[in-house]
Structure formats: C-alpha cells, structure tokens
Write a protein that holds these residues in place. Structure first.
Motif, short mmCIF file in Angstrom:
data_model
loop_
_atom_site.label_atom_id
_atom_site.label_comp_id
_atom_site.label_asym_id
_atom_site.label_seq_id
_atom_site.Cartn_x
_atom_site.Cartn_y
_atom_site.Cartn_z
N LEU A 128 -5.64 48.99 118.80
CA LEU A 128 -6.08 47.61 118.52
C LEU A 128 -6.98 47.57 117.29
O LEU A 128 -7.95 48.31 117.19
CB LEU A 128 -6.84 46.97 119.70
CG LEU A 128 -7.31 45.50 119.54
CD1 LEU A 128 -7.22 44.72 120.84
CD2 LEU A 128 -8.72 45.41 118.97
N ASN A 164 -3.68 35.59 116.37
CA ASN A 164 -4.53 36.79 116.24
C ASN A 164 -3.72 38.09 116.18
O ASN A 164 -2.51 38.07 115.90
CB ASN A 164 -5.52 36.80 117.42
CG ASN A 164 -4.82 36.87 118.77
OD1 ASN A 164 -3.62 37.14 118.84
ND2 ASN A 164 -5.55 36.65 119.83
N ASN A 165 -4.41 39.20 116.43
CA ASN A 165 -3.75 40.52 116.40
C ASN A 165 -2.51 40.57 117.30
O ASN A 165 -1.46 41.11 116.92
CB ASN A 165 -4.75 41.63 116.79
CG ASN A 165 -5.66 41.29 117.97
OD1 ASN A 165 -5.47 40.28 118.65
ND2 ASN A 165 -6.65 42.13 118.20
N ASP A 228 -3.41 34.60 124.97
CA ASP A 228 -4.47 35.59 124.82
C ASP A 228 -5.78 34.82 124.64
O ASP A 228 -5.76 33.59 124.42
CB ASP A 228 -4.16 36.46 123.57
CG ASP A 228 -5.15 37.61 123.37
OD1 ASP A 228 -5.85 37.99 124.32
OD2 ASP A 228 -5.21 38.13 122.24
N VAL A 229 -6.87 35.55 124.68
CA VAL A 229 -8.19 34.91 124.53
C VAL A 229 -8.27 34.07 123.26
O VAL A 229 -7.59 34.36 122.28
CB VAL A 229 -9.31 35.96 124.51
CG1 VAL A 229 -9.45 36.63 125.87
CG2 VAL A 229 -9.10 37.00 123.41
N SER A 232 -11.42 36.57 119.95
CA SER A 232 -11.19 38.01 120.11
C SER A 232 -12.49 38.78 119.94
O SER A 232 -13.51 38.22 119.51
CB SER A 232 -10.16 38.47 119.08
OG SER A 232 -8.88 38.04 119.46
N MET A 233 -12.43 40.07 120.24
CA MET A 233 -13.62 40.92 120.08
C MET A 233 -14.08 40.87 118.63
O MET A 233 -13.26 41.03 117.71
CB MET A 233 -13.29 42.35 120.49
CG MET A 233 -13.09 42.50 121.99
SD MET A 233 -12.69 44.19 122.48
CE MET A 233 -10.92 44.21 122.25
N LEU A 269 -4.56 40.50 128.89
CA LEU A 269 -5.83 40.70 129.59
C LEU A 269 -6.83 41.41 128.67
O LEU A 269 -6.40 42.18 127.81
CB LEU A 269 -5.64 41.47 130.90
CG LEU A 269 -4.62 40.89 131.90
CD1 LEU A 269 -4.50 41.81 133.11
CD2 LEU A 269 -5.04 39.49 132.36
#
Ligand code: CP
Ligand code: NVA
Length: 313
Positions: A128, A164-165, A228-229, A232-233, A269
C-alpha cells in the motif's frame, strides 16, 4: 531466485497472464490450506516487512502466509530503523537485500517503493502506498471470481467514493484483466487522470472504464460494488470536511437497490460504519468482506511464491 528481482509495485507491472496465474494459484493455495495440506516452499527464506503506516490485514496475512509456507518474517516499523534518522533509502535497500529474500513495503509516496526497488536485489512488493494497493486488488478480484465466476468480461464492477489508491489499482486491474469498471467520485476527488487515460488506452476495446459523478449511475445494474474509507491514512485532518462531501456516496440499502439483485459488496476494510457504508449493508447478505479479507492471505502466498520464484515453472 529469478535472475532479475520480480518487483510488484502496481497492478500494471504485470500482464494479464501473470495476474491470472497469481490469482488462480491463490485459489489452489486456498484449497491446500482448507485441506490442511502442508505446503512449505519458503523454508530457509526470510520476508522483511517495512511498514510506515498501520495495518491489520496486510501485515498479519503476509506474516501468516510466510509462516505457513515455512519461512520467517522480520517486521520493521520504519520508526525503529535508521531510516528515521536519515539513512538513505538506497542504502537501506542494499543492506536489507543482503539479509532478506523479499521485502513488502507499506508507505506514503509511490516514489519510495520505486526507490527501494531500484536499489534492491530482492523483490519489493507494494503493501500500500498513497497511489496504489496492488496486492489488495488481486485478492478482491479473486473474491469476485469466487462469487461471480471466472469470466470477468461479462461483469459490471462499480467503485463508489474516493478516487484513492484502491480506486487507482482497480482501474489498472480493469485494463489488465479486462472487465468494465464505472467509478463514481466527487468532483474534486477523482483518480489520477494519467492512470485513467493510460488504463483506457491499454484496455481491450470491449472494456469500458468510466468515471462519473453520480453514484446511482455507477451502481445501476452492477454485479459488484466496491467502496473504501473517505479519508485514507495520512488524510486524517481532512476527515470532517470529507464526510460532508462524500455523504451522497454512502453505500446503503437505497444505493444498493439500483444494482443487480445478486450484486456483491466489497470493502477492503477497515470500514467506518455509518460513513462510506452502513452497518446493515456491511453485515448483510450481499457483503462478502470477510471472504475478501481471508483471501488476502491466500493471494499473498501466491505473490510471494511468484516473487521469490518458489514455484517450479
Ligand atoms: N485492507 C487492508 O489493507 O487492511 P489493513 O490496512 O488492515 O492492512
Ligand atoms: N484507502 C485506504 C485503504 C486502507 C486499506 C488507505 O489508504 O488508508
């Protein structure tokens, strides 16, 4: 070990045949595991895992995969390495390659995994980055195949939420594996235009990769719905602002009602219930997220076998 290290930094590093081989092999390895058939091709090998961001699934599934295959793992949070005191990536890569047989990296910029790979004599696998999540997407496609059959070309897969990714790896997978993908993202949160344009150019002519703004358009008659969220982080400080913008993109029963009756719902997740997905959808009959999470381990075994050349070819 193959002559040249087999890095896997983004989905488009591999061609269709390689991608399918890795996924199909993961399905075989899943059967092996279910039958308690010992499979220890990694005896004597050590996997390094250099992580700069938190992880539950990717970390533990790679660790379990390596242990079950008879190998050892060295988990290296970046804060504990001399990297954090300024040792260059190129020095770190060359030293680690003298000890290890393969390196999985979770970090921020894609350029970090690229730099490590450039200087590494052992395979570097992207676990990731801000731009890609290429192992995740292969276990997600494996899950789709388990529920919808091997013929991906007849499916409509929808992505709803941030560009996103995950979205970007799905785009590359659509081009590489040949399935139709419609992404619905808010105006200012679209995937990278170059990734999208390249994928559209490389995709077989029968494959449509489309970006829309309306989530209903994306999920209409879809076979698979992914989300997805919203933050992101690394984007934690944007989370509140994003909540308001992304709320129309929530995967809830209403949105799901526009998809095919037997559509499945995927989420890599961790999920934020009540944000990108509702509790009832996540825990409902159409959700396959637990199988999806399990498949990461089988897929990671297959990626490790491929990267380290542990399979007789
Ligand atoms: N899906 C995924 O990559 O989860 P983790 O962040 O827990 O590894
Ligand atoms: N897009 C998410 C994926 C987490 C597995 C992130 O990068 O945080």
């Amino acid at each position: 070990m193959p002559d040249q290290p087999r890095h896997y930094l983004m989905v488009s590093d591999l061609d269709r045949e390689q991608l399918l081989q890795i996924i199909n092999r993961a399905m075989e390895l899943k059967k092996c595991r279910k039958q308690n058939f010992p499979h220890r091709p990694a005896e004597g090998k050590t996997l390094g895992m250099l992580f700069e961001k938190p992880s539950t699934r990717t970390r533990i599934s790679f660790e379990a995969a390596m242990f079950q295959m008879g190998g050892a793992v060295s988990f290296m949070p970046s804060r504990d390495l001399q990297l954090k005191r300024g040792e260059p990536l190129k020095d770190t890569a060359r030293v680690l390659a003298r000890y290890l047989d393969c390196l999985v990296v979770r970090t921020f910029g894609q350029e970090i995994v690229e730099e490590l790979a450039r200087w590494s004599d052992i395979p570097v696998i992207n676990g990731l980055t801000n731009q890609h999540h290429p192992c995740q997407i292969l276990s997600d496609v494996m899950t789709v195949m388990e529920f919808k059959g091997q013929d991906l070309s007849s499916l409509k897969i929808a992505w709803v939420g941030d560009g996103n990714n995950m979205a970007q790896s799905w785009i590359q997978a659509a081009a590489g594996l040949g399935f139709s993908l419609v992404l619905a993202c808010p105006e200012d949160y679209k995937p990278d235009q170059e990734i999208l344009d390249t994928a559209k150019r490389q995709a077989p002519s029968s494959v449509k990769i489309e970006l829309v703004v309306d989530p209903v358009e994306a999920v209409r008659d879809a076979d698979v719905i992914n989300t997805d969220v919203w933050a992101s982080m690394g984007q934690e400080e944007e989370a509140e602002k994003r909540k308001a913008i992304f709320m129309p993109y929530q995967v809830n029963q209403d949105l799901l009602s526009h998809a095919k009756k037997d559509a499945i719902v995927l989420h890599c997740l961790p999920a934020h219930r009540g944000e990108e997905i509702t509790e009832d959808v996540l825990e409902g009959d159409q959700s396959v997220v637990w199988d999806q999470a399990e498949n990461k381990m089988h897929l990671h075994k297959s990626v490790l076998e491929w990267a380290m050349g542990l399979r007789s070819e």
